[in-house]
Design a protein around this motif. Sequence first.
Motif, mmCIF file in Angstrom:
data_model
loop_
_atom_site.group_PDB
_atom_site.id
_atom_site.type_symbol
_atom_site.label_atom_id
_atom_site.label_comp_id
_atom_site.label_asym_id
_atom_site.label_seq_id
_atom_site.Cartn_x
_atom_site.Cartn_y
_atom_site.Cartn_z
ATOM 1 N N ASP A 176 17.052 -26.978 75.948
ATOM 2 C CA ASP A 176 17.375 -28.003 75.771
ATOM 3 C C ASP A 176 15.793 -28.745 75.023
ATOM 4 O O ASP A 176 15.050 -27.840 74.648
ATOM 5 C CB ASP A 176 16.185 -28.606 77.385
ATOM 6 C CG ASP A 176 17.206 -28.215 78.119
ATOM 7 O OD1 ASP A 176 18.937 -28.343 78.132
ATOM 8 O OD2 ASP A 176 16.897 -27.259 79.952
ATOM 9 N N PRO A 177 15.998 -29.787 74.819
ATOM 10 C CA PRO A 177 14.661 -30.012 73.673
ATOM 11 C C PRO A 177 13.258 -30.103 74.690
ATOM 12 O O PRO A 177 13.052 -30.628 75.849
ATOM 13 C CB PRO A 177 14.962 -32.145 73.780
ATOM 14 C CG PRO A 177 16.753 -32.217 73.880
ATOM 15 C CD PRO A 177 17.309 -30.936 74.934
ATOM 16 N N ALA A 178 12.746 -28.754 74.393
ATOM 17 C CA ALA A 178 11.564 -29.055 74.529
ATOM 18 C C ALA A 178 10.049 -29.447 74.018
ATOM 19 O O ALA A 178 9.081 -29.703 74.581
ATOM 20 C CB ALA A 178 10.762 -27.708 73.424
ATOM 21 N N ASP A 179 10.610 -30.763 72.344
ATOM 22 C CA ASP A 179 9.530 -31.173 72.417
ATOM 23 C C ASP A 179 9.509 -32.767 73.369
ATOM 24 O O ASP A 179 10.803 -33.467 73.222
ATOM 25 C CB ASP A 179 9.061 -31.394 71.447
ATOM 26 C CG ASP A 179 8.922 -29.718 70.224
ATOM 27 O OD1 ASP A 179 7.787 -29.411 70.718
ATOM 28 O OD2 ASP A 179 10.370 -29.510 69.580
ATOM 29 N N GLU A 180 8.369 -33.502 72.625
ATOM 30 C CA GLU A 180 8.282 -35.047 72.841
ATOM 31 C C GLU A 180 8.776 -36.068 72.318
ATOM 32 O O GLU A 180 9.719 -37.243 72.362
ATOM 33 C CB GLU A 180 6.796 -36.164 73.280
ATOM 34 C CG GLU A 180 6.586 -37.188 73.756
ATOM 35 C CD GLU A 180 5.143 -37.527 73.239
ATOM 36 O OE1 GLU A 180 4.859 -38.781 73.155
ATOM 37 O OE2 GLU A 180 4.244 -37.438 72.907
ATOM 38 N N VAL A 181 9.084 -35.994 71.063
ATOM 39 C CA VAL A 181 9.829 -36.716 70.057
ATOM 40 C C VAL A 181 10.433 -35.363 69.512
ATOM 41 O O VAL A 181 10.764 -34.112 69.460
ATOM 42 C CB VAL A 181 8.997 -36.368 68.948
ATOM 43 C CG1 VAL A 181 9.644 -37.793 67.900
ATOM 44 C CG2 VAL A 181 7.789 -37.190 69.386
ATOM 45 N N VAL A 182 12.068 -36.048 70.291
ATOM 46 C CA VAL A 182 13.392 -35.960 69.384
ATOM 47 C C VAL A 182 14.195 -36.652 68.763
ATOM 48 O O VAL A 182 14.442 -37.199 68.432
ATOM 49 C CB VAL A 182 14.439 -35.672 70.822
ATOM 50 C CG1 VAL A 182 15.533 -34.761 70.698
ATOM 51 C CG2 VAL A 182 13.723 -34.980 71.954
ATOM 52 N N ILE A 183 14.696 -35.894 66.819
ATOM 53 C CA ILE A 183 15.690 -36.152 66.704
ATOM 54 C C ILE A 183 17.314 -36.085 66.492
ATOM 55 O O ILE A 183 17.414 -34.741 67.181
ATOM 56 C CB ILE A 183 15.759 -36.402 64.785
ATOM 57 C CG1 ILE A 183 14.246 -37.098 64.365
ATOM 58 C CG2 ILE A 183 16.771 -36.626 64.083
ATOM 59 C CD1 ILE A 183 13.050 -36.325 63.071
ATOM 60 N N MET A 184 18.183 -36.851 67.928
ATOM 61 C CA MET A 184 19.219 -36.471 67.446
ATOM 62 C C MET A 184 20.946 -37.061 66.379
ATOM 63 O O MET A 184 20.602 -38.380 66.899
ATOM 64 C CB MET A 184 19.863 -37.196 68.586
ATOM 65 C CG MET A 184 19.249 -36.629 69.923
ATOM 66 S SD MET A 184 20.034 -37.363 72.053
ATOM 67 C CE MET A 184 21.282 -35.644 71.561
ATOM 68 N N CYS A 185 21.010 -36.101 65.675
ATOM 69 C CA CYS A 185 22.267 -36.182 64.395
ATOM 70 C C CYS A 185 23.088 -36.074 65.534
ATOM 71 O O CYS A 185 23.333 -35.136 65.670
ATOM 72 C CB CYS A 185 21.574 -35.668 63.464
ATOM 73 S SG CYS A 185 20.081 -35.619 62.684
ATOM 74 N N PHE A 186 23.805 -37.432 65.554
ATOM 75 C CA PHE A 186 25.478 -37.371 66.098
ATOM 76 C C PHE A 186 26.465 -37.785 65.682
ATOM 77 O O PHE A 186 26.143 -38.368 64.081
ATOM 78 C CB PHE A 186 25.289 -38.100 67.505
ATOM 79 C CG PHE A 186 25.077 -39.745 67.625
ATOM 80 C CD1 PHE A 186 26.475 -40.484 67.111
ATOM 81 C CD2 PHE A 186 23.785 -39.887 67.215
ATOM 82 C CE1 PHE A 186 26.047 -42.163 67.197
ATOM 83 C CE2 PHE A 186 23.577 -41.296 66.711
ATOM 84 C CZ PHE A 186 24.580 -42.596 66.523
ATOM 85 N N TRP A 187 27.352 -37.824 65.797
ATOM 86 C CA TRP A 187 28.851 -38.229 65.732
ATOM 87 C C TRP A 187 28.814 -39.498 66.507
ATOM 88 O O TRP A 187 29.269 -38.952 67.531
ATOM 89 C CB TRP A 187 30.400 -37.890 64.381
ATOM 90 C CG TRP A 187 30.587 -36.477 66.189
ATOM 91 C CD1 TRP A 187 29.908 -34.820 66.160
ATOM 92 C CD2 TRP A 187 31.640 -36.490 66.515
ATOM 93 N NE1 TRP A 187 29.926 -34.584 66.901
ATOM 94 C CE2 TRP A 187 32.019 -35.254 67.238
ATOM 95 C CE3 TRP A 187 32.327 -37.354 66.690
ATOM 96 C CZ2 TRP A 187 32.794 -35.076 67.761
ATOM 97 C CZ3 TRP A 187 33.260 -37.221 67.908
ATOM 98 C CH2 TRP A 187 33.717 -35.886 68.378
ATOM 99 N N CYS A 188 30.321 -40.478 66.030
ATOM 100 C CA CYS A 188 30.372 -41.676 66.603
ATOM 101 C C CYS A 188 31.878 -41.125 67.959
ATOM 102 O O CYS A 188 32.668 -40.641 66.977
ATOM 103 C CB CYS A 188 30.399 -42.681 66.300
ATOM 104 S SG CYS A 188 30.799 -44.412 67.971
#
Length: 169
Positions: free
Chosen positions: A42-54
């Motif tokens: 799971d993301p642990a940090d307050e800021v998250v970058i999510m790179c995704f495909w549609c």
Amino acid sequence: MNRYLSFSVSSRTGNTRKVAEGVRAQAEAMGWGIHEIAKGEDPADEVVIMCFWCFKSTFDPLSLKRLASCQGKRILAIGTFGGYPQSNYGDKVRRNVTAAIEQENECLGVFLCQGKVSMENVEKRRQLPVDDPHYLNDWGVARLVESQKHPDETDVVYAAAYTHDHLPA
């Protein structure tokens, strides 16, 4: 570095991974340390970058699963899809992704660029009945043929610039 962000990449064909590497380099140049989210984490940090495909006008299944584990995060979404980013469909995808993020988190922005679509899928959709919502007319085929050139270096530069403009300073 004392600022860290969680970095999620979901890429089936390599399109999103290519864009994600430019985004990662930009975040690091801004002084962010990167915690790449491994499978099952799971993301642990307050800021998250999510790179995704549609997928179906929103996040892909893996990105949706990772998003479900986020509460109270600040999320920047970077996506690839077969459509034109500056189109009604691109607007729909941005609205859907923003709405998904904002159920439990803060959306820092949604960047989209074209990515290659399998020509096998193009041919399958071309064979559908004309009244099927997934049928591809000549314009749709031309758009997906154009997608074969993406993501290109310009898309990566634009994604990095978007990251620069939307990540907290």
